[in-house]
Design an enzyme around this catalytic site. Structure first.
Site, PDB file in Angstrom:
ATOM      1  N   TYR A  67     -94.140  20.038-107.059  1.00 52.09           N
ATOM      2  CA  TYR A  67     -95.102  18.934-107.037  1.00 52.09           C
ATOM      3  C   TYR A  67     -96.472  19.403-107.510  1.00 52.09           C
ATOM      4  CZ  TYR A  67     -96.185  20.538-102.167  1.00 52.09           C
ATOM      5  OH  TYR A  67     -96.513  21.257-101.042  1.00 52.09           O
ATOM      6  N   TYR A 111     -94.528   9.519-109.363  1.00 48.71           N
ATOM      7  CA  TYR A 111     -93.763   9.979-108.194  1.00 48.71           C
ATOM      8  C   TYR A 111     -93.948   9.014-107.021  1.00 48.71           C
ATOM      9  CZ  TYR A 111     -92.200  13.589-104.787  1.00 48.71           C
ATOM     10  OH  TYR A 111     -91.549  14.303-103.814  1.00 48.71           O
ATOM     11  N   TYR A 125     -94.811   9.534-100.314  1.00 50.54           N
ATOM     12  CA  TYR A 125     -96.116   9.848-100.889  1.00 50.54           C
ATOM     13  C   TYR A 125     -96.831   8.568-101.349  1.00 50.54           C
ATOM     14  CZ  TYR A 125     -94.564  14.691-100.556  1.00 50.54           C
ATOM     15  OH  TYR A 125     -94.122  15.902-100.078  1.00 50.54           O
ATOM     16  N   ARG A 151     -89.757   8.744-110.054  1.00 53.93           N
ATOM     17  CA  ARG A 151     -88.969   9.246-108.925  1.00 53.93           C
ATOM     18  C   ARG A 151     -89.179   8.266-107.784  1.00 53.93           C
ATOM     19  NH1 ARG A 151     -88.684  15.364-106.264  1.00 53.93           N
ATOM     20  NH2 ARG A 151     -86.431  15.419-106.426  1.00 53.93           N
ATOM     21  N   ALA A 204     -81.395  20.430-107.125  1.00 58.26           N
ATOM     22  CA  ALA A 204     -82.452  21.353-106.731  1.00 58.26           C
ATOM     23  C   ALA A 204     -81.763  22.569-106.126  1.00 58.26           C
ATOM     24  CB  ALA A 204     -83.405  20.689-105.744  1.00 58.26           C
TER      25      ALA A 204
END
Ligand code: ADP
Ligand code: SF4
Length: 678
Positions: free
Chosen positions: A61, A170, A175, A223, A320
């Site tokens: 990030y 994002y 967030y 995302r 990931a």
């Protein structure tokens, strides 16, 4: 070897807006704990992923403004032009292998504590700063929103200058853009709050702004958490998650979708989720858009990957953790070496590194985040200069890793274990509920060792000091592990207790008789206390668990498992007493003390099992050291320091890498030259 033609589909190029990914392997953004302070290490880590064949490699990030400061955790920054050069290293390292470089632009909103910048946090409405009490993030006014849009645009332009091909908007993991979407966080009454069409406004504007800024050259990815797992009170894949995708379907160049709410939901451990576990929530996305879709799900089986594509669940294989455990997974599939994939075990030790704010680490891949600071490559290791004989005693994770890595270096290796089966501690631990994938630590190493002619393996071979002395090896490596202690000493209780009737997890695994009221005393705090309690409770035993900490298996908070574990232990009706220190054992009961008040109490107990800590089994070392030997004796793994499997593997790997080399304990660090200090 030739590639299995069934997997050809995984190697098709895929167009993402103005750029084209060379294949379908997509390393989604993930934290590495390296951040803006360690750009060389970050670049080397991402470069290795590209070298390993991931068609798209994304960064961790990357904050777009100082109001989004996640200190002390490792995060990137594109706050001003000075940040561009450092990030260009990462883009270059990825491009060097023909892959696309993606960057995850990030604003944490009420998630960011701003401990370093000390700026006021911002959020759609005045809401408590998540995880960072007692702060309240300030509700943004229209001028703030306009400024925020500018930060995203400026960061996107800098990302383009740094050379990135895919730029993220994002809106995941709770967030800031997601906080605008979520009715739980967004309590606004203006055009950015209320009905979904208003809550979506900021995300739509961000996509448009980003496309406007960099869209000709860079793909713009969104995302999005399509389900935050809060039921009808939040975004769900049947409700507003679906509606958001429908409203914006063709706007971004790529949808990167997941289940979130918090990072813990998106990267659930294997204990609480199988491979492909997000499919039920994310499968709808491709039915609403013609744009490519990527998601994650701890994919390690090529057959499952092909099925994801063929069934139209996603266009890429997002990963990931599997890319951390094996950066070369795509290459291995491409070359018909899928048997060599070092499969992620889903233990979430990588998440623990993130939660601790340190360099990424991985149980399966000891080289991760060591590419720059120690110069380690996951697939290459220097040959040893001589053909010397090494005897390794113990074939748990550390003995296996030492045998494999020393074998790859060309030494003449003999590996002996007293057990008929290799694996050491993992044999028992992988039999605990939800931990069956952990056996992969042994399976991969055993399989890779079987390909080496210079490594001989002898199971069912107990080694005494005399056997070792008579063996004639130039080097002896003790990987004899550790045993659970029986004196009650743990993290909180430092005093040795006289507990002659207490059992340890080793006794339980060896088949000790368990009767009546069973109490597990957890003063070690990782998985063992909780997992053993679950196993016994499921087997119909009457079991309680007592711990001095505020929760059972409290360190699993680091692996993002604690919440799921608590729910499971409650679900199976386990009795838990927290905040209680063990004082002693009487007939049919234990004496406990409240950790806060010291007030004493009793709990019925016929069988006490102590999970408080382990002691190294270094008896052979002491026996061998009693007289001078013509060979060197080394220790690795739990026999040196009882710790996690990840630490045991790392210890053995480092030993093997540095064997006969001058390498010291001090790794390279990224520091500005002293001449730049002003
Ligand atoms: P680590 O995590 O460091 O690999 P483990 O406890 O998993 O440690 O493994 C230690 C292994 O060492 C076990 O498989 C055990 O059977 C083996 N071992 C211990 N002492 C001896 C010995 N004297 N001879 C042969 N094998 C031994
Ligand atoms: Fe997978 Fe565990 Fe490695 Fe994370 S630490 S990548 S979960 S094996």
């Amino acid at each position: 070897m030739a590639r299995d033609s069934r997997y050809d589909i995984l190697f098709e190029p895929v167009k993402i807006g103005p750029v084209t990914a060379p294949n379908r392997f997509y390393q989604t953004p993930h934290a590495a704990g390296l951040g803006w302070q360690r750009p060389k290490a970050g670049a080397a880590l991402r470069g290795i992923k590209a070298e390993g064949g991931w068609g798209v490699v994304c960064t961790e990030y990357c904050s777009i403004h100082p109001t989004s400061d996640d200190s002390p955790y490792g995060f990137l920054t594109l706050w001003d032009d000075d940040d561009v050069e450092a990030l260009a290293r990462t883009a270059d390292a990825i491009h060097a292998h023909g892959s696309l470089a993606g960057i995850e632009l990030w604003h944490g909103g009420s998630h960011a504590a701003n401990r370093m910048t000390r700026l006021a946090g911002i959020a759609p409405s005045a809401i408590p700063a998540m995880y960072h009490l007692p702060t309240t993030a300030r509700g943004m006014d229209l001028a703030d929103i306009s400024a925020f849009r500018g930060w995203q645009r400026d960061a996107a332009i800098r990302a383009k200058r740094a050379g990135f091909d895919i730029v993220y908007v994002y809106a995941g993991h709770d967030y800031l853009p997601f906080q605008f979407l979520s009715p739980r966080h967004n309590q606004r009454t203006d055009e950015y709050g209320g009905p979904l069409a208003n809550r979506v406004r900021l995300l739509r504007e961000m996509i448009e702004d980003t496309k406007d800024a960099v869209g000709e050259k860079c793909a713009v990815a969104v995302r999005l958490a399509v389900d935050e797992l809060h039921g009808p009170a939040g975004i769900t894949s049947e409700g507003e998650g679906r509606d958001i995708v429908a409203m914006l379907a063709e706007l971004p160049d790529l949808w990167d979708v997941n289940v979130a709410g918090s990072l813990g939901n998106d990267s659930k451990s294997a204990r609480f989720s199988p491979e492909g576990y997000q499919e039920p929530q994310v499968a709808f996305v491709k039915t609403l858009t013609t744009k490519p879709v990527v998601s994650v799900g701890r994919f390690t089986s090529p057959g499952v990957m092909v099925s994801q594509i063929r069934r139209g669940i996603q266009d890429f294989i997002g990963a990931a953790r599997p890319s951390i455990a094996d950066p070369f997974m795509p290459t291995k599939i491409r070359e018909g070496r899928e048997d060599e994939i070092r499969e992620c075990i889903g233990c979430n030790i990588c998440r623990a590194a993130n939660n601790e704010g340190v360099h990424l680490r991985c149980t399966q891949n000891p080289t991760i985040a060591e590419e720059w600071r120690r110069g380690w490559h996951p697939e290459k290791i220097a040959s040893y200069r001589k053909r010397e004989k090494v005897l390794i005693v113990g074939a748990g994770p550390s003995g296996l890793e030492a045998a494999l890595s020393l074998g790859r270096r060309g030494l003449d290796v003999t590996l002996a274990d007293r057990n008929a089966k290799l694996g050491g501690r993992i044999l028992n631990e992988s039999a605990l509920p939800g931990l069956s994938t952990w056996i992969r630590v042994r399976d991969w190493r055993q399989h890779m060792i079987s390909k080496l002619n210079n490594v001989q393996v002898f199971p069912s071979s107990e080694m005494t000091a005399e056997d070792i002395a008579g063996f004639g090896a130039e080097h002896v490596v003790l990987a004899t592990g550790a045993t659970w202690r029986r004196d009650g000493v743990g993290v909180n209780g430092m005093e040795r207790l006289d507990l002659p009737r207490a059992l340890t997890p080793d006794d339980v695994f060896a088949g000790a008789a368990l009767a009546g009221d069973i109490v597990i005393y957890d003063d070690e705090h990782y998985f063992m206390g909780g997992a053993l309690a679950e196993k016994l409770a499921r087997a119909g035993q009457r079991v309680s668990i007592v711990t001095p900490n505020p929760s059972v298996s409290s360190w699993t908070a680091m692996t993002d498992e604690l919440g799921f574990l608590q729910a499971r232990l409650h679900e199976i009706g386990l009795t838990m007493q927290t905040g209680r220190l063990l004082l002693g054992q009487g007939a049919g009961h234990l004496r406990l003390a409240c950790t806060a008040s010291g007030k004493e109490s009793e709990i019925a107990c016929d069988t006490l099992i102590l999970a408080t800590g382990r002691l190294p089994d270094d008896r052979l070392l002491h026996q061998l050291s009693a007289t001078p030997q013509p060979f060197a004796v080394h220790r690795v793994g739990d026999c040196l320091q009882p710790s996690s499997i990840a630490d045991a593997v790392y210890s053995a790997h480092r030993f093997a890498r540095e064997f006969g080399e001058a390498a010291g304990a001090v790794p390279r660090r990224e520091r500005p030259p002293v001449k730049d200090f002003t």
